[in-house]
Design an enzyme around this catalytic site. Structure first.
Site, PDB file in Angstrom:
ATOM      1  N   HIS A 267       0.851  -0.803   0.152  1.00  0.00           N
ATOM      2  CA  HIS A 267       0.098   0.373   0.332  1.00  0.00           C
ATOM      3  C   HIS A 267       0.220   1.130  -0.329  1.00  0.00           C
ATOM      4  O   HIS A 267       0.938   2.062   1.028  1.00  0.00           O
ATOM      5  CB  HIS A 267      -0.725  -0.215   1.186  1.00  0.00           C
TER       6      HIS A 267
ATOM      7  N   GLU B  76      -0.984   1.776  -5.219  1.00  0.00           N
ATOM      8  CA  GLU B  76      -0.768   0.471  -4.913  1.00  0.00           C
ATOM      9  C   GLU B  76      -0.513  -0.564  -5.175  1.00  0.00           C
ATOM     10  O   GLU B  76      -1.509  -1.196  -6.425  1.00  0.00           O
ATOM     11  CB  GLU B  76      -1.716   0.066  -3.135  1.00  0.00           C
TER      12      GLU B  76
END
Ligand SMILES: O=P(O)(O)OC[C@H]1O[C@@H](O)[C@H](O)[C@@H](O)[C@@H]1O
Length: 294
Positions: free
Chosen positions: A166, A269
């Site tokens: 992320h 991400e």
């Protein structure tokens, strides 16, 4: 937490060193002879900084990140596993809130790296009753950061997972940033009731909260362009790409983000969510994700 001191290394190619950080959270520093460096916490195997040899800091870290057990660090590269997003487990799973072990290090010509390991424990079994190993390698290769994420099913039953790296990328200003490379891909728009749309533009621009899952978008290189340059992001095995910036209202509700800091980052991400990964006993999955400035 004590480190295996034999894993600290230093030679003409660079070094790997071990330190105590905020609230006693241990971290590893990678350094190359050319001047690139990275800081990675054992908590979450969380990459907090990556500076290239020109001193450019690629990753955003919140000035209010909380170094507290049970809380994910805001910024850098949190690892979401075995669940991406909300679901049966807490949001984004437990890997980002678990303390990993440093398992291997390398300081060689062309690559300085550290590999982190997370295995199932009594704690993880309470919420995810499976035997697994996660091996996460963070490599500095010149001015590129490369990651290899490997999931192994060590048990005798199959299990399913979703996940993500992320990453929070530093940008000069979000309102003059574009994300390129996702034209033609279908996306799920999380700010429009998870409806699906096709990306029509060459450039994704930011004018309000943006939270999208680009399905199979990781088959393309993605570029993040701001007024200071371009970050190139590449993927293998990871299928989906999430692009996210909370904008002012949502950021206001995030107590671990400094005032106005939402303007300073974009998340691009590496994600596996549109296809849940099923691993049979002893099976593994691995994916790479890398970034560097053009
Ligand atoms: O605040 P968290 O749990 O770290 O999540 C941050 C964001 O993570 C993104 O991946 C999601 O798409 C967003 O919906 C979410 O808000």
């Amino acid at each position: 937490m004590s480190f295996n001191k034999d894993l600290a290394k230093s030679n003409a190619n660079g070094s790997v060193s071990l330190h105590e950080g905020e609230n006693g959270f241990p971290f590893v520093t990678l350094q190359t002879a050319a001047g690139a460096s990275a800081k990675i916490y054992l908590y979450g195997a969380h990459v907090a900084t990556f500076k290239d040899s020109k001193g450019r800091d690629h990753l955003f870290m919140s000035s209010k990140a909380e170094f507290k057990q049970g809380k994910a660090l805001r910024g850098g590269i949190p690892i979401c596993w075995p669940q991406f997003g909300p679901g049966k487990l807490p949001q984004h799973g437990f890997a980002r809130n678990s303390t990993w072990q440093l398992n291997d290090t390398k300081v060689e010509e062309g690559v300085t790296s550290a590999t982190f390991l997370l295995k199932d424990s009594e704690e993880t079994k309470k919420v995810f009753p499976h035997s697994f190993e996660l091996h996460y390698t963070v490599e500095l290769k010149g001015d590129e950061m490369n990651t290899v994420f490997l999931v192994k099913n060590c048990g005798s039953d199959a299990f399913d997972w979703t996940g993500a790296l992320h990453t929070y990328f530093n940008v000069a200003a979000i309102d003059s940033t574009s994300v390129k490379g996702l034209k033609g891909f279908t996306y799920v728009d999380k700010v429009q009731d998870a409806k699906e749309f096709e990306e029509k533009g060459e450039d994704i621009k930011f004018t309000s909260q943006l939270d999208r899952v680009y399905l199979k978008g990781a088959s393309n290189d993605v570029h993040i362009q701001d007024t200071e340059g371009t970050e190139k992001v590449t993927f293998s095995s990871w299928k989906d790409v999430v692009v996210w910036n909370p904008w002012v209202e949502k950021a206001g509700g995030m107590s671990d983000l400094g005032e106005g800091e939402w303007k300073k980052y974009v998340c691009v991400e590496a994600v596996q969510v549109s296809d849940v990964v099923r691993l049979e006993p002893q099976q593994s999955w691995s994916g790479t994700y890398a970034f560097s400035k053009l």
